[in-house]
Design a protein around this motif. Structure first.
Motif, mmCIF file in Angstrom:
data_model
loop_
_atom_site.group_PDB
_atom_site.id
_atom_site.type_symbol
_atom_site.label_atom_id
_atom_site.label_comp_id
_atom_site.label_asym_id
_atom_site.label_seq_id
_atom_site.Cartn_x
_atom_site.Cartn_y
_atom_site.Cartn_z
ATOM 1 N N UNK A 128 0.833 -1.193 0.000
ATOM 2 C CA UNK A 128 0.000 0.000 0.000
ATOM 3 C C UNK A 128 0.874 1.251 0.000
ATOM 4 N N UNK A 129 0.486 2.185 -0.816
ATOM 5 C CA UNK A 129 1.266 3.421 -0.949
ATOM 6 C C UNK A 129 1.294 4.200 0.354
ATOM 7 N N UNK A 130 0.155 4.252 1.074
ATOM 8 C CA UNK A 130 0.097 5.025 2.312
ATOM 9 C C UNK A 130 1.008 4.434 3.386
ATOM 10 N N UNK A 131 1.080 3.075 3.411
ATOM 11 C CA UNK A 131 1.950 2.422 4.387
ATOM 12 C C UNK A 131 3.420 2.671 4.052
ATOM 13 N N UNK A 132 3.747 2.625 2.775
ATOM 14 C CA UNK A 132 5.122 2.904 2.338
ATOM 15 C C UNK A 132 5.540 4.315 2.735
ATOM 16 N N UNK A 133 4.661 5.287 2.493
ATOM 17 C CA UNK A 133 4.976 6.680 2.837
ATOM 18 C C UNK A 133 5.101 6.859 4.348
ATOM 19 N N UNK A 134 4.229 6.171 5.102
ATOM 20 C CA UNK A 134 4.281 6.295 6.564
ATOM 21 C C UNK A 134 5.575 5.725 7.116
ATOM 22 N N UNK A 135 5.996 4.563 6.613
ATOM 23 C CA UNK A 135 7.233 3.951 7.086
ATOM 24 C C UNK A 135 8.449 4.781 6.706
ATOM 25 N N UNK A 136 8.442 5.338 5.517
ATOM 26 C CA UNK A 136 9.583 6.141 5.081
ATOM 27 C C UNK A 136 9.639 7.492 5.780
ATOM 28 N N UNK A 137 8.546 7.912 6.385
ATOM 29 C CA UNK A 137 8.543 9.172 7.139
ATOM 30 C C UNK A 137 9.047 8.997 8.564
ATOM 31 N N UNK A 138 9.067 7.755 9.061
ATOM 32 C CA UNK A 138 9.481 7.523 10.442
ATOM 33 C C UNK A 138 10.924 7.954 10.725
ATOM 34 N N UNK A 139 11.903 7.691 9.826
ATOM 35 C CA UNK A 139 13.273 8.136 10.142
ATOM 36 C C UNK A 139 13.390 9.633 10.376
#
Length: 314
Positions: A128-139
């Motif tokens: 899912x695109x939203x999950x990918x963006x959320x994980x990549x925003x964590x750092x």
């Protein structure tokens, strides 16, 4: 290759000498005097003449250039000096506190690597695109969180609210759970960012398209073709993060009241114990330079292009 090795060892020694010189100069110009702080205590009942004699015994009355050469020669021989406040050789203080710091720093760095790799690879495989963006925003969130604030929040949540981990008389390893997390989270952020960027860049390379055209799955391409190439930039950054690891360990030890180099540094700063501070700076510098030297020597073994470069430099 021999020339490359000689050049890297020479650069490492130059950096260590520069770190020693800068630390010595800065510590000498700081206001305060450890000898006066200790021996001017009225309870000791020492006369000005006796205090002056103590200063001569510790070499504080010698010219700065003599103190510099004496300290440098002692460091080269493994003599870290004498702690004015503790009244024991600095080497004994370091030996007593380094194991406690390593017991925090090594698991913290291991957890940081695992956390960074998990974020990078899971975000790459996320459907899912939203999950990918959320994980990549964590750092970006992790890197902006101060270590001392994170430690206080973890204590408040897991110790006071949930009562999962006691902060009063915890077990030997139970008391390290929250400090290790506090240390690992900010350090994992740069590693995760580099891994994510490297994976995205390598996935655009032609050999990845060829592997997919042959029927390889996305996860198979990631593990077999992309992962090793993406690790090279992260390996370089991991070496550079050692300085942040040491600084984070000192802050974390102070927040959680742990024994180690952090507590020793705090006491040395309060008492202006220059010999202890000089030794801690040099230990940090040796660790930082040593790890980066190892990374520089391992990198050509991973990347054949650099192996050819270093071979040409021999």
């Amino acid at each position: 290759m021999n020339r490359y090795l000689a050049l890297r060892f020479g650069q490492a020694l130059l950096v260590l000498w520069a770190a020693f010189t800068v630390a010595f100069v800065l510590l000498q110009v700081l206001p305060g005097d450890a000898i006066l702080i200790k021996f001017q205590n009225p309870d000791l009942g020492l006369s000005p003449a006796q205090i002056a004699e103590m200063r001569r015994a510790y070499g504080a009355e010698s010219p700065l250039w003599q103190q510099y050469l004496h300290t440098l020669w002692g460091m080269l021989q493994g003599d870290l000096g004498y702690s004015v406040q503790a009244g024991v050789p600095v080497r004994e203080l370091i030996a007593d506190n380094v194991p406690d710091t390593l017991r925090l720093a090594l698991p913290g760095f291991t957890l940081a690597v695992l956390l960074a790799a998990s974020l990078a690879f899971v975000s790459t495989l996320a459907g899912w695109r939203w999950l990918k963006n959320a994980l990549q925003a964590l750092p970006s969130l992790f890197i902006s969180v101060p270590a001392f604030w994170l430690g206080i929040v973890l204590i408040q949540i897991f110790s006071f609210q949930l009562r999962w981990i006691p902060v009063i008389n915890p077990g030997q390893w139970e008391g390290l759970i929250l400090p290790i997390i506090t240390l690992a989270v900010p350090i994992s952020a740069p590693l995760a960012q580099i891994l994510i960027r490297s994976i995205d860049e390598i996935q655009t390379q032609p050999f990845v398209a060829v592997a997919r055209a042959k029927g390889a799955s996305c996860s198979g391409v990631l593990w077999r073709h992309v992962a090793l190439n993406a690790l090279l930039p992260a390996l370089t950054v991991a070496g550079l993060l050692l300085g942040e690891l040491i600084a984070g360990a000192l802050i974390t030890e102070t927040v959680f009241g742990l024994n180690g180099l952090g507590q020793l540094t705090q006491q040395a700063v309060n008492n202006q114990d220059v010999a202890v501070l000089q030794a801690i700076v040099m230990i940090s510098a040796v660790g930082f330079v040593g790890i980066n030297l190892i990374v520089d020597l391992l990198t050509p073994l991973i990347d054949p292009r650099l192996h050819l470069y270093t071979g040409a430099a021999s």
